[in-house]
Design an enzyme around this catalytic site. Sequence first.
Site, PDB file in Angstrom:
ATOM      1  N   PRO A 220      23.678 -26.454 116.139  1.00 18.93           N
ATOM      2  CA  PRO A 220      22.972 -26.845 114.911  1.00 18.93           C
ATOM      3  C   PRO A 220      22.894 -25.667 113.937  1.00 18.93           C
ATOM      4  CG  PRO A 220      21.393 -26.479 116.686  1.00 18.93           C
ATOM      5  CD  PRO A 220      22.757 -26.312 117.293  1.00 18.93           C
ATOM      6  N   ASP A 396      22.211 -20.065 114.097  1.00 17.34           N
ATOM      7  CA  ASP A 396      22.092 -21.026 115.189  1.00 17.34           C
ATOM      8  C   ASP A 396      20.616 -21.368 115.322  1.00 17.34           C
ATOM      9  OD1 ASP A 396      21.945 -22.428 117.556  1.00 17.34           O
ATOM     10  OD2 ASP A 396      23.276 -21.084 118.672  1.00 17.34           O
ATOM     11  N   HIS A 397      20.244 -22.601 114.968  1.00 16.11           N
ATOM     12  CA  HIS A 397      18.829 -22.980 114.941  1.00 16.11           C
ATOM     13  C   HIS A 397      18.216 -23.026 116.334  1.00 16.11           C
ATOM     14  CE1 HIS A 397      15.338 -24.042 112.807  1.00 16.11           C
ATOM     15  NE2 HIS A 397      15.879 -24.826 111.896  1.00 16.11           N
ATOM     16  N   ARG A 398      19.047 -23.016 117.357  1.00 19.62           N
ATOM     17  CA  ARG A 398      18.510 -22.964 118.717  1.00 19.62           C
ATOM     18  C   ARG A 398      17.986 -21.576 119.049  1.00 19.62           C
ATOM     19  NH1 ARG A 398      23.857 -24.814 121.762  1.00 19.62           N
ATOM     20  NH2 ARG A 398      24.510 -23.047 120.456  1.00 19.62           N
TER      21      ARG A 398
END
Length: 424
Positions: A220, A396-398
């Site tokens: 994401p 990286d939204h994680r």
Amino acid sequence: MAEVMEMLALSPTMEEGTLVEWLKKEGDTVEEGELLAEVETDKATMEMESFFGGTILKLLVEAGATVKVGDPLAIIGKPGEDISSLVGGEAAAAAPAAEAPKAEAASEPAPKEAAAAPAAKTVAQEAGDGRLKASPLARRMAEDAGIALENITGSGPQGRIVKSDVEQAMASPAPSVSAQRPAAASSELAAGDVKRSEIGLTQMRKTIARRLAQVWQSTPHFFLTMDIDMGPAMAQRKLINEQIAAAGGDWKVSVNDMIIKACANALANFPQMNVGYENEQLFQFEEVNIGVAVAIEDGLITPTIRNADAKSLGAIAREARELAIRAREKKLRPEEYSSHTFSISNLGMYDIDEFTAVLNAPDAGILACGAVKQVPVVKDGELTVGTRMKITLSCDHRAVDGAVGASFLKEVRSLLENPILMMV
């Protein structure tokens, strides 16, 4: 006892390689550790050493062939040694295909039309995805000569089409157009299809395609864009380069070098951005290693400047220049294009204003940099000309959230707008 030399993994991500050139021939003596072949990996063209000593009894693949890691390349042993048990599998597989036409001929004579038709491809010639097995060199030669691979019988391992097969086809009379193209294909082309030809993929392009598709589909992304006042940085760069020239130096500091240094210092100040995400695990990098995307003939490679936060701007400039030169020559060592913790992609030299970049896994961030341009800006309530550059951070939204990415970008901007801070 004879030994089988297999394709080695010459880079951390290598799954297959193209054998560019044999440095030895059958009958030659080779020492353990002596150079045996040049192999094109997904990152560079590298020399492969033999891990056996003896006489080369048989070369199992031709130059130009693509070979998976672990597949056999050559047989090395003592002169005159019986190697039938090592090559028997291939001979046994080829035997039924060779005998089939004889049995067919004995039962019924072949019509003249069938005799004139191109030889049918064997099952061994076809890959699992339905494509014919052929070396990259053979594909290019066939394309240049206008010969369809379907009309060539392969003589390489498992029926692979190799250079000599194409050369033989080029020396033979060309089949008619109707024989080269099935009727269905001709009707489809007449209905409006665009004529096209396959150009093949290098090992590097295959890896780029696989990895970028995987990252884009599984990660994401979110993007943050910021406008940087590059006036102070450009003035500082000009002063530094004048000093280098006065001292007799043959190198210069580039805008990209200043961006690398700014990112390295910002990552040291914001370690929460210097992280990675892999296998559902978040981890902290203990080094600040900046990967710098370099465009080369076959695609893109990312040389790594290790511990960039601990290096001076001048040291970064010299190292980046040297890595870029060897990247274009495909002479980078594996440790020189791996272990990055953050990446930079700069298209400013192509006059691109701004863009977004796909993450370079497992890094949590990559910075896309546009061109440094003079544009109208408002300063102290008045319209004036400013020197600006747009940068876009892909995250990286994680692994990181918007606030972390924004704080990191603010630090990068502060360093570029106050470049003296990078000199201490």
